[in-house]
Design a protein around this motif. Structure first.
Motif, PDB file in Angstrom:
ATOM      1  N   ASP A 180       5.831  -5.384  39.695  1.00 51.32           N
ATOM      2  CA  ASP A 180       7.288  -5.311  39.561  1.00 51.32           C
ATOM      3  C   ASP A 180       7.700  -4.600  38.283  1.00 51.32           C
ATOM      4  O   ASP A 180       8.613  -3.769  38.295  1.00 51.32           O
ATOM      5  CB  ASP A 180       7.889  -6.712  39.602  1.00 51.32           C
ATOM      6  N   ASP A 181       7.045  -4.924  37.173  1.00 52.61           N
ATOM      7  CA  ASP A 181       7.438  -4.320  35.894  1.00 52.61           C
ATOM      8  C   ASP A 181       6.297  -4.472  34.898  1.00 52.61           C
ATOM      9  O   ASP A 181       6.014  -5.582  34.446  1.00 52.61           O
ATOM     10  CB  ASP A 181       8.713  -4.991  35.365  1.00 52.61           C
ATOM     11  N   HIS A 182       5.635  -3.359  34.562  1.00 54.19           N
ATOM     12  CA  HIS A 182       4.499  -3.412  33.640  1.00 54.19           C
ATOM     13  C   HIS A 182       4.909  -3.981  32.281  1.00 54.19           C
ATOM     14  O   HIS A 182       4.234  -4.860  31.728  1.00 54.19           O
ATOM     15  CB  HIS A 182       3.921  -2.009  33.448  1.00 54.19           C
ATOM     16  N   GLN A 183       6.009  -3.472  31.715  1.00 55.83           N
ATOM     17  CA  GLN A 183       6.397  -3.880  30.379  1.00 55.83           C
ATOM     18  C   GLN A 183       6.810  -5.342  30.332  1.00 55.83           C
ATOM     19  O   GLN A 183       6.462  -6.071  29.393  1.00 55.83           O
ATOM     20  CB  GLN A 183       7.528  -2.984  29.881  1.00 55.83           C
ATOM     21  N   ALA A 184       7.546  -5.792  31.344  1.00 54.41           N
ATOM     22  CA  ALA A 184       7.955  -7.195  31.377  1.00 54.41           C
ATOM     23  C   ALA A 184       6.746  -8.113  31.518  1.00 54.41           C
ATOM     24  O   ALA A 184       6.684  -9.177  30.897  1.00 54.41           O
ATOM     25  CB  ALA A 184       8.932  -7.423  32.540  1.00 54.41           C
ATOM     26  N   ALA A 185       5.775  -7.701  32.332  1.00 53.46           N
ATOM     27  CA  ALA A 185       4.564  -8.499  32.502  1.00 53.46           C
ATOM     28  C   ALA A 185       3.800  -8.616  31.184  1.00 53.46           C
ATOM     29  O   ALA A 185       3.308  -9.696  30.830  1.00 53.46           O
ATOM     30  CB  ALA A 185       3.676  -7.884  33.579  1.00 53.46           C
ATOM     31  N   GLN A 186       3.708  -7.509  30.461  1.00 49.78           N
ATOM     32  CA  GLN A 186       3.027  -7.547  29.164  1.00 49.78           C
ATOM     33  C   GLN A 186       3.770  -8.425  28.169  1.00 49.78           C
ATOM     34  O   GLN A 186       3.163  -9.122  27.351  1.00 49.78           O
ATOM     35  CB  GLN A 186       2.885  -6.137  28.603  1.00 49.78           C
ATOM     36  N   SER A 187       5.098  -8.420  28.240  1.00 50.79           N
ATOM     37  CA  SER A 187       5.900  -9.171  27.276  1.00 50.79           C
ATOM     38  C   SER A 187       5.723 -10.678  27.417  1.00 50.79           C
ATOM     39  O   SER A 187       5.975 -11.423  26.468  1.00 50.79           O
ATOM     40  CB  SER A 187       7.374  -8.804  27.422  1.00 50.79           C
ATOM     41  N   ILE A 188       5.305 -11.140  28.603  1.00 49.30           N
ATOM     42  CA  ILE A 188       5.085 -12.584  28.791  1.00 49.30           C
ATOM     43  C   ILE A 188       3.605 -12.941  28.730  1.00 49.30           C
ATOM     44  O   ILE A 188       3.207 -14.034  29.132  1.00 49.30           O
ATOM     45  CB  ILE A 188       5.691 -13.062  30.124  1.00 49.30           C
ATOM     46  N   GLY A 189       2.789 -11.996  28.258  1.00 51.95           N
ATOM     47  CA  GLY A 189       1.393 -12.303  27.984  1.00 51.95           C
ATOM     48  C   GLY A 189       0.407 -11.997  29.085  1.00 51.95           C
ATOM     49  O   GLY A 189      -0.759 -12.413  29.004  1.00 51.95           O
ATOM     50  N   PHE A 231      -3.074 -13.598  47.075  1.00 51.54           N
ATOM     51  CA  PHE A 231      -1.838 -13.111  46.484  1.00 51.54           C
ATOM     52  C   PHE A 231      -0.754 -14.180  46.417  1.00 51.54           C
ATOM     53  O   PHE A 231       0.058 -14.189  45.490  1.00 51.54           O
ATOM     54  CB  PHE A 231      -1.319 -11.904  47.272  1.00 51.54           C
ATOM     55  N   GLN A 232      -0.729 -15.070  47.388  1.00 56.34           N
ATOM     56  CA  GLN A 232       0.361 -16.022  47.473  1.00 56.34           C
ATOM     57  C   GLN A 232       0.097 -17.319  46.712  1.00 56.34           C
ATOM     58  O   GLN A 232       1.040 -17.942  46.213  1.00 56.34           O
ATOM     59  CB  GLN A 232       0.643 -16.351  48.951  1.00 56.34           C
ATOM     60  N   LYS A 233      -1.170 -17.730  46.609  1.00 58.83           N
ATOM     61  CA  LYS A 233      -1.469 -19.073  46.141  1.00 58.83           C
ATOM     62  C   LYS A 233      -2.135 -19.142  44.767  1.00 58.83           C
ATOM     63  O   LYS A 233      -2.192 -20.219  44.187  1.00 58.83           O
ATOM     64  CB  LYS A 233      -2.370 -19.785  47.163  1.00 58.83           C
ATOM     65  N   THR A 234      -2.675 -18.039  44.249  1.00 63.46           N
ATOM     66  CA  THR A 234      -3.408 -18.098  42.986  1.00 63.46           C
ATOM     67  C   THR A 234      -2.568 -17.548  41.844  1.00 63.46           C
ATOM     68  O   THR A 234      -1.664 -16.732  42.043  1.00 63.46           O
ATOM     69  CB  THR A 234      -4.722 -17.305  43.066  1.00 63.46           C
ATOM     70  N   SER A 235      -2.878 -18.008  40.641  1.00 59.92           N
ATOM     71  CA  SER A 235      -2.155 -17.519  39.458  1.00 59.92           C
ATOM     72  C   SER A 235      -2.434 -16.040  39.225  1.00 59.92           C
ATOM     73  O   SER A 235      -1.544 -15.293  38.795  1.00 59.92           O
ATOM     74  CB  SER A 235      -2.570 -18.329  38.228  1.00 59.92           C
ATOM     75  N   THR A 236      -3.664 -15.611  39.519  1.00 60.32           N
ATOM     76  CA  THR A 236      -3.983 -14.188  39.372  1.00 60.32           C
ATOM     77  C   THR A 236      -3.185 -13.350  40.362  1.00 60.32           C
ATOM     78  O   THR A 236      -2.684 -12.267  40.016  1.00 60.32           O
ATOM     79  CB  THR A 236      -5.490 -13.952  39.605  1.00 60.32           C
ATOM     80  N   GLY A 237      -3.038 -13.830  41.593  1.00 62.08           N
ATOM     81  CA  GLY A 237      -2.245 -13.118  42.581  1.00 62.08           C
ATOM     82  C   GLY A 237      -0.794 -12.990  42.157  1.00 62.08           C
ATOM     83  O   GLY A 237      -0.175 -11.931  42.318  1.00 62.08           O
ATOM     84  N   ARG A 238      -0.233 -14.071  41.592  1.00 65.96           N
ATOM     85  CA  ARG A 238       1.147 -14.006  41.104  1.00 65.96           C
ATOM     86  C   ARG A 238       1.267 -13.051  39.926  1.00 65.96           C
ATOM     87  O   ARG A 238       2.269 -12.341  39.774  1.00 65.96           O
ATOM     88  CB  ARG A 238       1.633 -15.401  40.744  1.00 65.96           C
ATOM     89  N   ALA A 239       0.237 -13.021  39.078  1.00 66.23           N
ATOM     90  CA  ALA A 239       0.242 -12.073  37.960  1.00 66.23           C
ATOM     91  C   ALA A 239       0.194 -10.633  38.467  1.00 66.23           C
ATOM     92  O   ALA A 239       0.842  -9.742  37.904  1.00 66.23           O
ATOM     93  CB  ALA A 239      -0.943 -12.353  37.036  1.00 66.23           C
ATOM     94  N   LEU A 240      -0.559 -10.406  39.522  1.00 69.58           N
ATOM     95  CA  LEU A 240      -0.616  -9.072  40.108  1.00 69.58           C
ATOM     96  C   LEU A 240       0.761  -8.637  40.601  1.00 69.58           C
ATOM     97  O   LEU A 240       1.163  -7.483  40.403  1.00 69.58           O
ATOM     98  CB  LEU A 240      -1.613  -9.054  41.269  1.00 69.58           C
TER      99      LEU A 240
END
Length: 309
Positions: A188-197, A174-183
């Motif tokens: 935090d915000d489904h719509q905002a996450a989708q808006s940045i791809g 969760f802390q060190k991988t790009s997938t963990g940061r994406a999770l």
């Protein structure tokens, strides 16, 4: 002093197992913002798959090696949990993107009953054993330091070490991988996450797969200790005080909360139990969780989640 340390070690080991189950709740909530009532059913389904395939595969392939049977059964059971995760995303979560949290909550209740019924249909409803070769006999430690030594279960030691390793791997994930940061962004915000791809559907599949592996490891450990039976779903209830105490959004909180609950249960039963007739271990964790709900509802390390639910 020896008895104190024996109680402390027993509580810490039990707490690691609680943390392992609690991680499943935290993982799903961090990715979807919903409390996953299906976690207990996932533990049971994974344990049933492990128990039955470790019995069936040697019969199908004609060998007697316990190690090989367990390795193959673990691979097949993990594959089953991946399929379950993919089906849940494809048939349930995909159609509930950006819905209210209560809608997702009710969806997990439906998944719970579906997995319970599917597990019974495929694997049967008897009590099954998982034998992964963990020693059952207790050992005495520090006999030269304390008279009589400290009695510790070898099975609990191994289970706690496995749980600790898995917890450490997930924390790094969760802390060190790009997938963990994406999770974390999706949580935090489904719509905002989708808006940045960030592909929401793929993220949900990943996190349900990870939660499935966590459930599988927890199911193997608890199934080895208690036997695989349908009451195993209630083990998830033991994790509820852990996530309330540690925080529903915090992986480290699940670890610390589990350790506190485990140690608190043991000490309360040993030192306070005789004063009130015993039985404190059954309800101590829930009373502690209630106190935290009243004064710090987000837990020790969690974020405020009122707006999400």
């Amino acid at each position: 002093m020896a008895f104190f340390l024996e109680t402390l070690f027993g509580g810490l080991m039990a707490g690691m197992l609680y943390s392992l189950v609690a991680l499943g709740f935290v993982l799903i909530f961090k990715a979807s913002g919903v409390f996953n009532f299906a976690q207990g059913a996932m533990v049971l389904f994974a344990a049933l798959a492990m128990a039955r395939f470790s019995e069936w595969i040697p019969q199908w392939l004609g060998f007697e090696s316990l190690l090989l049977a367990n390795v193959l059964a673990f691979i097949v059971a993990a594959a089953c949990m991946f399929v379950v995760a993919w089906v849940i995303e494809r048939l349930v979560l995909r159609h509930l993107v950006n819905q209210e949290g209560v809608t997702l909550l009710m969806a997990t209740l439906g998944i719970t009953y579906f997995l319970d019924g599917l597990g019974q249909t495929i694997f049967g409803s008897e009590i099954y054993q998982i034998n992964v070769g963990m020693p059952k006999e207790p050992v005495f430690l520090l006999q030269n330091t304390f008279e009589g030594g400290i009695l510790i279960s070898q099975e609990d030691i191994i289970a706690a070490l496995v749980a600790a390793c898995l917890v450490a791997v997930l924390a790094l994930f969760f802390q060190k991988t790009s997938t963990g940061r994406a999770l974390r962004a999706v949580a935090d915000d489904h719509q905002a996450a989708q808006s940045i791809g960030i592909p929401l559907n793929r993220i949900w599949v990943i996190v349900w797969c990870v939660a499935g592996i966590t459930a599988l490891v927890a199911g193997i450990i608890w199934g080895s200790k208690l036997g695989v039976q349908f009451s195993l779903t209630t083990v998830a209830l033991r994790a509820l005080p852990v996530i309330i105490l540690g925080g529903l959004t915090s992986v480290p909180g699940a670890i610390i909360g589990g350790l506190i609950i485990g140690v608190g249960e043991k000490f309360s039963e040993v030192y306070l139990g005789p004063l009130v007739g015993g039985g404190i271990e059954i309800w101590f964790a829930y009373m502690l969780a209630l106190v935290f709900l009243l004064f710090r509802p987000q837990g020790l390390f969690g974020e405020k989640i009122i707006d999400r639910v």
